[in-house]
Design an enzyme around this catalytic site. Structure first.
Site, PDB file in Angstrom:
ATOM      1  N   HIS A 260     -93.206  64.233  27.217  1.00 10.67           N
ATOM      2  CA  HIS A 260     -92.559  64.753  28.422  1.00 10.67           C
ATOM      3  C   HIS A 260     -92.201  63.573  29.331  1.00 10.67           C
ATOM      4  CE1 HIS A 260     -91.540  67.665  31.460  1.00 10.67           C
ATOM      5  NE2 HIS A 260     -92.324  67.061  32.332  1.00 10.67           N
ATOM      6  N   ASP A 262     -90.448  62.828  32.788  1.00  8.91           N
ATOM      7  CA  ASP A 262     -89.819  63.330  34.007  1.00  8.91           C
ATOM      8  C   ASP A 262     -88.606  62.463  34.314  1.00  8.91           C
ATOM      9  OD1 ASP A 262     -91.450  65.533  34.512  1.00  8.91           O
ATOM     10  OD2 ASP A 262     -93.021  64.255  35.320  1.00  8.91           O
ATOM     11  N   ASP A 372     -92.739  72.208  32.051  1.00  5.90           N
ATOM     12  CA  ASP A 372     -93.361  71.712  33.285  1.00  5.90           C
ATOM     13  C   ASP A 372     -92.619  72.134  34.552  1.00  5.90           C
ATOM     14  OD1 ASP A 372     -95.119  70.202  34.839  1.00  5.90           O
ATOM     15  OD2 ASP A 372     -93.828  68.450  34.778  1.00  5.90           O
ATOM     16  N   HIS A 577     -86.865  69.061  37.694  1.00  9.47           N
ATOM     17  CA  HIS A 577     -88.018  69.769  38.272  1.00  9.47           C
ATOM     18  C   HIS A 577     -88.950  68.932  39.151  1.00  9.47           C
ATOM     19  CE1 HIS A 577     -89.783  68.705  34.203  1.00  9.47           C
ATOM     20  NE2 HIS A 577     -90.743  68.284  34.997  1.00  9.47           N
TER      21      HIS A 577
HETATM   22 ZN   LIG Z   1     -92.437  67.190  34.454  1.00  6.90          ZN
END
Ligand SMILES: [Zn+2]
Length: 1058
Positions: A260, A262, A372, A577
């Site tokens: 993951h 970001d 997420d 997000h």
């Molecule tokens: Zn995230």
């Protein structure tokens, strides 16, 4: 053969094995100490420090200075490039040789001009395999480069992870050496750690646990770390244990590699580009070494970055994709916030994402992947289905603070009844490490036991990237089928979901939104980001509509498809997000604001260009082009620009009922003619002299002010609070008896940890109404088209507010233009409206529709929603009457009892210590209504507030008459989007997107004045529905809607007449 084990003491046996593999204790004699036996320093180390993120070719040409292990470099966000010259000792022929590298900065190894592997101590990547087996004639001298970013996997927070970055932080390489790696030792370590995990995980009441412990103990007995010839016996013991198979009913875990990343969070967007390279090149290397390893990767934007910055790596990714090892998932441009983006923006996430995946990887994604995000809109199932997706994966609801979500595998039914298969990995994480503990949790925690026997296990370091390691893979491979444990297979999303689909008949259904009972502060934090989001969604809506009309009306006009795609992608990027929720560092906020600025300036440029095209060739004087971008008639007061920067108010109104279609003559001498549905073109406007539409002057008595437009009568007390709001025709009062609306309130807002994210339930107990000074209320605009009053309010010693309360002629709502200078620490500002309405539920607008939430705190599921999100409006209604609260850029809200509350500003200090400090401007509006909010036109009013009529300078002669492109026969249906079809940038095909907004089954006639040759239904990705041909009669076509249904259609235009 060693003696038979003599001891049965659980703890000493367990800890003995632990010490045998410990990296801390007894490494002088234990097995771990033998992992890297021989080592030697690198031949030469030199470095070059730069504040920029340079491409490799440029970096390696710089002036490198001698460097030492242990040198400090920095500060934060800089980069140190290391030239590492190596000479492998001749004596190591036949051995596996690693470069061991440890640093608190994220590293990337470059070899022969290409990135080859990431190196991060935090991500447990501390060695790079130089050779699996050094051959006699192999070159022993080589030069590598290591690019070390001055940030860790999770940025550079000062003191804690989510604290604002420390700008002065310095970094270090703490190890750089060559070493011989003993793979036989490593394999025993993996086995022993798994056996320990089984012993601990299954516990003392399980016989398999004892088998694991005694096997490990016996291995220690057999194994002399100083004598490698003893290893095979120990290895054989382990193999015998792991080879004891489980039964057929074992649960199957689908282990899927994941990382993951970001897209921006505790580091800026630009660092993410490098995070992708570091993480993915490591994953590629693992795929090449482990043919059964499959890695799922989301977010088209990140792939596009790698394509542009690391073309060699990108080619390798595509090759891995061809082999089925690199699996693009998600289908979206970025993993967006699941609450705040508009319905159309959510569609565009998929439109941009899926077309990228199709173009670059030959197929679209078949699952939506959003592990997420802070909650999931009830419209997502319909949007997914419209974008070719029936499968959904997330895990974030495991973060719920109050209620445990009852499922891990279920059917998720959206607002319109669309269903998707949803799966939450039962281990409640997307960053598994392959431990026994996690594998066991995946089974025991699964809340759909007996319904499905398969689940996902996403392994690899995440959030800041990093991804899987070889050790994780080795653990998981060892656990493929062992008695006492679930079966573990390296798997793909496709295999996982196919298995789950075969169990679909057994699954339960969850209807409506997936509300995250945490992070409710993200609806409000960073108000400027929220405002930019709402505003830019509007600009792109308007620019697409106007460009579409210009395409139809002007044969020379080229639809700006490339520019619009660029601007949309910027907006979609900001909807990531951790960006639109405001949970990012200041540097990200600055980038996000500059993206909005780009959209504003270029978007407004596109509006001007389209306006110029629409005006060309029409006779008439120069003036203004007035455009209504909404599909219904409007009568509104508009501030019209005058030479010299001044404005005059004008009343823009439809000129009669028949003015819906075609060119409408500008017949009224007093004010410009009708901007009917959507897009009408009018000459410069004059204020009306018509007394019929005039508003009396606001009256001021005893310091109070009354505004009255014949529809509403608004009474403000001497401090600006609303003491009365009457719907004139019925005489109905909207404000609760004895209460005051427009009451500002401050709360202490100190969460438990996640500062920018969380507002806690207990903040409600700190409510402090802000009391104004009587006498500050003054009359602003003196009536005519507009009456207003304004006041100042000191919110605290450091923060102040000014507000103009505005009532326009003919307008069914009263607006509150608000300016706040905000300098606070951990305070939350809201505004409250106690309504003379009683209802157990309130209604909130969401994407393409609305939903109800309770107004009471009966159950834990009710009170956990003490702070919720909404888009442009919320409404509290009882039979026959209600009060709606509209806004132009807010998302946080609540209705408790009869009090409607709009969340305005927060003041968190992490991860951005400056969040929300400074000046803010926003507008909310209050609309009491008779009947239901649907019948009263609340939805249209909220649109009007958010999409003001446009008054664009007409560079040439403006059209003399107004003209309408589209209208609809029912207010239940909204024409949301008009754009050119994506497929062919030169095509004269438009896409229209409409949705049913009332929650009703309805037939709708769409009327258009455009020269349409063919109309056909399509999906959200603009793919024609083969059975979707729509007959067109008298420029009208009929569409049938079910509640909250979104429909898209292609309108193929007739070729232009030359
Ligand atoms: Zn995230």
């Amino acid at each position: 053969m060693a003696a038979a084990p003599a001891l049965k003491h659980w703890r000493t046996t367990l800890e003995r094995v632990e010490k045998f593999v410990s990296p801390l204790y007894f490494t002088d004699c234990n097995l771990r100490g033998r992992l890297y036996r021989d080592s030697c320093p690198v031949a030469a180390l030199s470095s070059f420090l730069t504040p920029e993120r340079l491409p490799y070719q440029q970096a390696v040409q710089q002036d490198f200075r001698p460097a030492q292990v242990g040198d400090r470099f920095g500060p934060t966000w800089w980069t140190s490039w290391f030239r590492v010259e190596l000479t492998i000792p001749e004596a190591w022929v036949g051995q596996e040789v690693h470069l061991r590298w440890e640093s608190n900065g994220e590293g990337l190894v470059w070899r022969d001009g290409e990135p080859v592997q990431g190196l991060t101590t935090e991500g447990e990547k501390t060695s790079y395999v130089l050779t699996d087996r050094l051959g006699e004639g192999d070159p022993r001298n080589l030069t590598l480069y290591v690019e070390v970013a001055c940030n860790g996997l999770l940025g550079a927070g000062k003191g804690s992870m989510i604290a604002a970055p420390d700008p002065e932080k310095m970094f270090q390489v703490s190890r750089a050496e060559l070493a011989v790696f003993h793979r036989d030792v490593y394999k025993l370590l993996v086995d022993l750690e798994l056996l320990l995990g089984i012993a601990k995980g299954l516990g003392e009441d399980n016989q398999r646990s004892f088998q694991a412990l005694y096997t490990a103990n016996q291995m220690v007995n057999m194994c002399d770390p100083a004598q490698p010839e003893t290893f095979p016996v120990a290895q054989a013991l382990a193999s015998r244990f792991f080879g004891q198979r489980g039964g057929e009913s074992q649960h199957t875990i689908h282990a899927i590699g994941h990382c993951h990343i970001d897209t921006a969070w505790l580091w800026p967007f630009k660092e993410t580009v490098r995070k992708c390279a570091r993480s993915w090149v490591t994953a590629v290397q693992l795929m090449e070494r482990n043919p059964s390893f499959i890695f799922a990767c989301s977010q088209a934007q990140q792939l596009e970055w790698v394509k542009n910055h690391y073309p060699g790596l990108y080619t390798r990714l595509q090759e891995c994709a061809c082999r089925g090892q690199f699996v693009p998932v998600g289908g979206t441009w970025v993993e967006m916030d699941g609450n705040l983006p508009s319905g159309e923006a959510m569609v565009r996430q998929f439109l941009q994402g899926q077309s990228f995946f199709l173009q670059e990887f030959g197929k679209m994604c078949s699952e939506f992947w959003l592990p997420d995000t802070f909650g999931y809109s009830a419209q997502l199932p319909q949007i997914m289905r419209g974008c070719g997706i029936r499968r959904f994966l997330t895990q974030k609801l495991s973060w719920n603070l109050v209620n445990t979500f009852p499922h891990h595998t279920f059917l998720w039914e959206g607002l319109d009844g669309s269903r998707v298969l949803a799966h939450f990995p039962p281990g409640d994480s997307y960053g598994m490490q392959g431990s026994v503990e996690e594998v066991l949790k995946t089974v025991t925690n699964n809340r759909d036991k007996g319904r499905t026997n398969h689940s996902a296990f996403l392994f690899g370091f995440g959030d800041g990237g990093g991804g899987p390691t070889q050790t994780m893979l080795d653990r998981l491979k060892r656990l493929c089928n062992t008695d006492g444990l679930p079966r573990v297979q390296l798997s793909s999303p496709e295999r996982l979901f196919s298995e789950l689909e075969s169990d679909q008949g057994q699954l339960c259904t969850w209807v409506g939104e997936l509300f995250l009972e945490l992070h409710n502060g993200t609806y409000t934090t960073h108000a400027q980001i929220k405002k930019g989001n709402r505003e830019c969604e509007r600009i792109l809506h308007d620019a697409e509509l106007l460009s579409s009309l210009a395409l139809v009306r002007c044969t020379q006009f080229l639809y700006p498809a490339v520019q619009l795609q660029y601007l949309w992608r910027l907006l979609l990027l900001n909807q990531f997000h951790d960006v639109v929720p405001g949970s990012c560092i200041q540097a990200v906020v600055e980038d996000a604001m500059s993206h909005y600025e780009d959209i504003r300036s270029h978007g407004n440029g596109l509006l001007s260009a389209a306006a110029a095209a629409l005006c060309a060739g029409e006779p008439g004087p120069e003036g203004l082009l007035i455009v209504n971008t909404l599909p219904w008639k409007r009568t509104e007061v508009l501030a019209l620009p005058r030479p010299g920067g001044a404005h005059t108010l004008g009343l823009i109104s439809s000129a009669g009922d028949s003015a819906q279609h075609g060119l409408c003559s500008c017949s009224c001498p007093h004010f410009p003619a009708a901007p009917a549905a959507p897009a009408a073109c009018v000459r410069s406007a004059r204020a009306p002299a018509d007394s019929f539409s005039r508003l009396p002057s606001p009256t001021k008595t005893d310091g109070s002010v009354t505004l009255d437009n014949g529809i509403l009568r608004v009474r403000l007390d001497p401090t600006g609070r609303l003491t009365s709001l009457v719907l004139v025709a019925s005489g109905r009062e909207a404000i609760a008896e004895g209460a005051t609306g427009n009451q500002f309130v401050l709360f202490d807002d100190v969460p438990l940890y996640w500062d920018a994210w969380d507002v806690m339930d207990y903040h409600l107990e700190t409510r402090k109404p802000v009391l104004g000074q009587p006498g500050t209320l003054a009359v602003g605009t003196e009536g005519g088209l507009r009456g207003s009053a304004w006041f100042l309010l000191q919110l605290s010693p450091n923060s102040r507010l000014s507000q103009e309360v505005v009532l326009d002629v003919g307008c069914p709502y009263v607006r509150f233009h608000t300016e706040v200078h905000w300098q606070e620490t951990h305070k939350f500002l809201k505004v409250e409206f106690p309504a003379r309405v009683r209802s157990p539920q309130a209604t909130y607008e969401i994407q393409f529709g609305h939903l109800q939430r309770p107004t009471h705190y009966n159950t834990s599921w009710d009170w956990a929603r003490f702070e919720v999100w909404a888009h442009r409006w919320m409404d509290l209604s009882e039979c026959g009457f209600g009060l709606a609260l509209l806004n132009d850029c807010k998302y946080g809200a609540s209705v408790h009892g009869n009090v409607l509350s709009l969340s305005l500003l927060r003041a968190p200090k992490a991860p951005d210590a400056t969040a929300d400090m400074g000046r803010h401007e926003f507008t909310y509006a209050l609309m009491p209504h008779k009947g239901s909010f649907q019948d009263a036109g609340v939805i249209r009013a909220a649109y009007s507030l958010n999409f003001p009529l446009l008054a664009l300078p007409a560079p040439g002669p403006a059209p003399a008459a107004s003209w309408s492109a589209f209208s609809l026969s029912t207010p239940a249906v909204v024409l949301e989007t008009v754009k050119q079809a994506e497929a062919n940038p030169l095509s004269r095909t438009l896409v229209l997107r409409l949705y049913e907004a009332h929650g009703s089954h309805v037939d709708c006639w769409l009327h258009t004045s455009l020269p349409v040759q063919e109309a056909v239904l399509c999906d959200l990705l603009e793919k024609r529905d083969p059975a979707g041909h729509l007959p067109l009669r008298d420029n009208r076509l009929k569409l049938t809607f079910s509640p909250f249904q979104v429909r898209s259609l292609l309108l193929v235009l007739q070729p232009p007449l030359d």
